[in-house]
Design an enzyme around this catalytic site. Sequence first.
Site: not given
Length: 300
Positions: A131, A134-135
């Site tokens: 992701c 997300c990261d």
Amino acid sequence: MKDVIIIGAGPAGLTAAIYALRAGKSVLLLEAKAYGGQIINTPEIDNYPAMPHVSGFEFAQKLYEQAVSFGAELVYEAAVGIESSGDVKVVTTSSNNKYEAKAVIIATGAKNRPMGLAREEELIGRGVSYCATCDGMFYRRKDVAVFGGGNTAVEDALFLSQYCNKVYVIHRRRQFRADAADVEKLKARENVEFVLDCNVTDLIGEDKLSAVEVTNKVDGSRREIPVAGLFVAIGQMPDNGAFSNAVELDEKGYVAANESCRTKTPGVYVAGDCRTKEIRQLTTAASDGAIAALAACGEM
């Protein structure tokens, strides 16, 4: 007992809830993780009609609020089985709770496909991610790689190119499955390098990822690319095994159903990315949700 139980609160499931509720039916949504599905990880949606430049999170939030405003009930439990006893369907959850309904709609979506490499699971969160939104911020001003050639991979690379020093796009083919417009945007980014006709064949690093090895499919040559992060976007796979007694699954694990969204079991329907279909997009997930809900409500 509810009229309809919907397994999964992604775009297909939430759309199904809206249609069922507007038809005057009671609805219970069962969700294992968080509402919205994988679309919440998309930084910007540009291809949903009449909603340009909306983030996936914002889209999911609006869809959830719309369903709740009509009276949807959402319970965070993973469904692990479906039993059919005539006109009554019983859904069992991982908490060993049992919920009854006249109809069930499976809308579990799909999950990220792993590469199947040694130490892949060990390095998740230590350089390997599925992701980018997300990261990605953990890799600001660092070199990273994206593995894949579909819409998710190209979207990830576009996102990462805004913050990372360099982005390597590793793809097993020369042609991309992603939208041509997004591929052209990516080609215009000066800090993006394409590594085509290649597979990721090894993950290098001790406590965290320091490089990836890629192998060219054409000539067999190998190359080591130093990167701090690898974002894997090589497709998805369904997680429908728990429902195999109630529905037919194809060889890849998708629920067998055509555009009517009906399964082999009367009263059990399927919607979204978890069913057999040619195109898996946000619009087709919403379409499936509407079709499955109308079919379920019309046959009660």
